[in-house]
Design an enzyme around this catalytic site. Sequence first.
Site, PDB file in Angstrom:
ATOM      1  N   GLY A  16       6.791  -8.362   4.505  1.00  0.00           N
ATOM      2  CA  GLY A  16       6.548  -8.319   6.049  1.00  0.00           C
ATOM      3  C   GLY A  16       6.932  -9.832   6.658  1.00  0.00           C
ATOM      4  N   GLU A  35       4.337 -20.433   2.686  1.00  0.00           N
ATOM      5  CA  GLU A  35       3.889 -19.639   1.687  1.00  0.00           C
ATOM      6  C   GLU A  35       3.152 -20.290   0.380  1.00  0.00           C
ATOM      7  OE1 GLU A  35       4.012 -16.164   0.669  1.00  0.00           O
ATOM      8  OE2 GLU A  35       3.042 -17.308  -0.910  1.00  0.00           O
ATOM      9  N   THR A  42       3.707  -9.590  -2.871  1.00  0.00           N
ATOM     10  CA  THR A  42       3.603  -8.907  -3.907  1.00  0.00           C
ATOM     11  C   THR A  42       4.818  -8.084  -4.383  1.00  0.00           C
ATOM     12  OG1 THR A  42       1.140  -8.624  -2.760  1.00  0.00           O
ATOM     13  CG2 THR A  42       1.927  -7.123  -4.253  1.00  0.00           C
ATOM     14  N   CYS A  43       5.480  -7.347  -3.411  1.00  0.00           N
ATOM     15  CA  CYS A  43       6.515  -6.413  -3.693  1.00  0.00           C
ATOM     16  C   CYS A  43       7.501  -7.296  -4.775  1.00  0.00           C
ATOM     17  CB  CYS A  43       7.128  -6.168  -2.658  1.00  0.00           C
ATOM     18  SG  CYS A  43       8.619  -5.214  -2.951  1.00  0.00           S
ATOM     19  N   CYS A  48       6.280  -3.727  -6.253  1.00  0.00           N
ATOM     20  CA  CYS A  48       7.325  -2.846  -6.546  1.00  0.00           C
ATOM     21  C   CYS A  48       8.410  -3.025  -7.787  1.00  0.00           C
ATOM     22  CB  CYS A  48       7.850  -2.599  -5.219  1.00  0.00           C
ATOM     23  SG  CYS A  48       7.077  -2.829  -3.846  1.00  0.00           S
ATOM     24  N   LYS A  51       7.263  -3.686 -11.360  1.00  0.00           N
ATOM     25  CA  LYS A  51       6.682  -2.374 -11.708  1.00  0.00           C
ATOM     26  C   LYS A  51       8.110  -1.476 -11.999  1.00  0.00           C
ATOM     27  CE  LYS A  51       6.323   0.817  -8.900  1.00  0.00           C
ATOM     28  NZ  LYS A  51       5.514   1.248  -8.049  1.00  0.00           N
ATOM     29  N   ALA A 115      -1.430 -22.322   4.390  1.00  0.00           N
ATOM     30  CA  ALA A 115      -1.564 -22.625   5.650  1.00  0.00           C
ATOM     31  C   ALA A 115      -2.924 -21.910   6.189  1.00  0.00           C
ATOM     32  CB  ALA A 115      -0.302 -22.097   6.748  1.00  0.00           C
ATOM     33  N   TYR A 180      -2.145   5.349  -7.073  1.00  0.00           N
ATOM     34  CA  TYR A 180      -0.652   5.368  -7.834  1.00  0.00           C
ATOM     35  C   TYR A 180      -0.407   4.108  -8.595  1.00  0.00           C
ATOM     36  CZ  TYR A 180       1.171   1.852  -4.634  1.00  0.00           C
ATOM     37  OH  TYR A 180       1.470   0.631  -3.763  1.00  0.00           O
ATOM     38  N   GLU A 184       0.976   4.913 -12.523  1.00  0.00           N
ATOM     39  CA  GLU A 184       2.118   4.343 -12.863  1.00  0.00           C
ATOM     40  C   GLU A 184       1.969   3.247 -14.007  1.00  0.00           C
ATOM     41  OE1 GLU A 184       4.574   4.231  -8.535  1.00  0.00           O
ATOM     42  OE2 GLU A 184       3.651   2.302  -9.198  1.00  0.00           O
ATOM     43  N   ARG A 201     -13.196   8.247 -11.297  1.00  0.00           N
ATOM     44  CA  ARG A 201     -14.667   8.595 -10.999  1.00  0.00           C
ATOM     45  C   ARG A 201     -14.709   9.985 -10.343  1.00  0.00           C
ATOM     46  NH1 ARG A 201     -15.344   4.996  -5.239  1.00  0.00           N
ATOM     47  NH2 ARG A 201     -13.297   5.400  -4.595  1.00  0.00           N
ATOM     48  N   ARG A 207      -5.885  11.019  -4.819  1.00  0.00           N
ATOM     49  CA  ARG A 207      -6.556  11.501  -3.815  1.00  0.00           C
ATOM     50  C   ARG A 207      -5.544  11.197  -2.455  1.00  0.00           C
ATOM     51  NH1 ARG A 207     -10.708   9.167  -0.472  1.00  0.00           N
ATOM     52  NH2 ARG A 207     -10.645   7.369  -1.523  1.00  0.00           N
ATOM     53  N   GLY A 264      -8.175  -0.364  -6.386  1.00  0.00           N
ATOM     54  CA  GLY A 264      -8.201  -0.615  -4.959  1.00  0.00           C
ATOM     55  C   GLY A 264      -7.723  -2.036  -4.692  1.00  0.00           C
ATOM     56  N   ALA A 343       6.824   7.373  -3.122  1.00  0.00           N
ATOM     57  CA  ALA A 343       7.026   7.685  -4.597  1.00  0.00           C
ATOM     58  C   ALA A 343       5.941   7.451  -5.306  1.00  0.00           C
ATOM     59  CB  ALA A 343       8.488   7.350  -4.995  1.00  0.00           C
ATOM     60  N   HIS A 438      25.098  22.270  -6.614  1.00  0.00           N
ATOM     61  CA  HIS A 438      24.728  22.765  -7.750  1.00  0.00           C
ATOM     62  C   HIS A 438      25.533  22.429  -8.935  1.00  0.00           C
ATOM     63  CE1 HIS A 438      23.669  26.138 -10.437  1.00  0.00           C
ATOM     64  NE2 HIS A 438      24.800  26.243 -10.867  1.00  0.00           N
ATOM     65  N   GLU A 443      18.490  21.375  -5.294  1.00  0.00           N
ATOM     66  CA  GLU A 443      19.219  22.701  -4.789  1.00  0.00           C
ATOM     67  C   GLU A 443      17.952  23.688  -4.493  1.00  0.00           C
ATOM     68  OE1 GLU A 443      21.425  25.219  -6.941  1.00  0.00           O
ATOM     69  OE2 GLU A 443      21.162  23.780  -8.731  1.00  0.00           O
TER      70      GLU A 443
END
Length: 461
Positions: A16, A35, A42-43, A48, A51, A115, A180, A184, A201, A207, A264, A343, A438, A443
Amino acid sequence: MTTYQYDLFVIGAGSGGVRAARVSAQYGARVAIAEEDNFGGTCVLRGCIPKKLFVYASAFAEEFEDARGFGWTVGDTHFDWPTLVANKDTDIARISRVYRRLLAENNVTIFEERAVLKDAHTIYLKKSGQEVTAETILIATGGYPSRESELPGYELCITSNEAFHLKKFPDRIVIAGGGYIALEFAHIFHGLGADVTLIYRGPKVLRGFDDDLRDALQHSMEKKGIRLALDTVLTRVERSDGCLRATTFAGEHIDVDQVMLAIGRRPNISGIGLETLGVKTRKSGHIEVDRYSRTSVSNIYAIGDVTGRLDLTPVAIHEAMCLAKTLYGDEPTAPDHELVATAVFTRPEIGTVGLSEEKALKRGHTIDIYKTSFKPLKHTLSGRDERSLMKLVVDAETDRVLGCHIFSAEAGEMAQLVAIALKMGATKAQFDATVAVHPTMAEELVTIRTKSATRSPGEPK
Ligand SMILES: Cc1cc2nc3c(=O)[nH]c(=O)nc-3n(C[C@H](O)[C@H](O)[C@H](O)COP(=O)(O)OP(=O)(O)OC[C@H]3O[C@@H](n4cnc5c(N)ncnc54)[C@H](O)[C@@H]3O)c2cc1C
């Protein structure tokens, strides 16, 4: 009139923050960013991208097996974990450099340090001890994995952060969690050859996802040999004879090389001066924002995981684009969190967009369900006992497709494209009027003609 050194100061150069800084600068704003780690957040560094590289690595074992049915003889195979980690690190370092370079090329001033906010317009930079001022401040500090410090032995466990840098491949691993990230990593470690137990749990993993997807995934995991210990939690982790012993509430002891907590994520809000400024947070710690990402302090904004609206990279980027437009493009734009496709990179994958059957009913829709479960063509020769599932949730009154849920190879790719149709308000009749490609798996989405059920809110299944 007060003059500030910068129009915008961004804290955090993740998905972001980087996008907000870059696009705001392109609109002509004087922008700075801080930074405290490498660029990309993280990504790029521990989410992501690494991973997905691990997901690719873990897929080869099944590909080698599947090749036999197509006439291939695959010789001895051997997997080397340090090679994967080293190659991944090289690529992550390259992407991180690209992120930094894009900021510099757009004239964003870069501070490579932590910062904190001194007041609503002053930022204190910890390493250099400098203070700089800005008219607007953006908090894009992301999140970190929860560790559940009340669990005896939690300090012996890893999280997804450490999973990317393990020196030694864990031949046996317990993963706690049912979201997820847990799923994964269960597939990654299993695909790379580990003996995996997933402890969750609840009675069913993932969920919030459509129940049919959750059932299909659980069934598939059990068939693969990923052990599921459901309706239980870890009660203790301790060292035992050169390994770790994980004990569950159900009284089971599992001896493993690593225990991973994927239970989490929490927002990164502590120690950045929010409390003293009166920036309001929710009970979960996430920063409270209005539709335009403005916090309770009028010149301070927040986007991405720290706001907890939808913790996904493209969502953080979308919020950033909307904010730059609002602040410097003279076009107030609120981010749209409806119909975001997503996904889960299990094997097969989950790709999903829109309302699950359960959510559609909760929102008061009477719905028609169309679903199909089939053996993919590839597995007629590979012999793999794997089925795919495709499901459409359709509003019975308007015929609009409210949700599409896919469990199959490349489901993430399919969900991305179906999301365009759903965003445009496509009806089931328009899906039906679309001629199939096809032979593909996708399809099925335009050829399911038989309704499996019609359901009304409040009616038992
Ligand atoms: C294992 C894992 C897998 C994931 N997989 C996916 C996926 O497949 N698809 C997907 O869409 N999303 C995925 N995500 C989620 C995605 O990574 C996040 O939603 C996204 O990175 C959030 O971006 P952000 O800008 O809010 O924060 P981040 O990317 O976390 O960036 C925050 C940055 O702020 C910096 N920072 C914090 N405090 C300060 C400070 N005081 N001073 C200076 N810098 C600071 C941090 O060092 C960090 O670089 C995954 C996450 C994880 C953990």
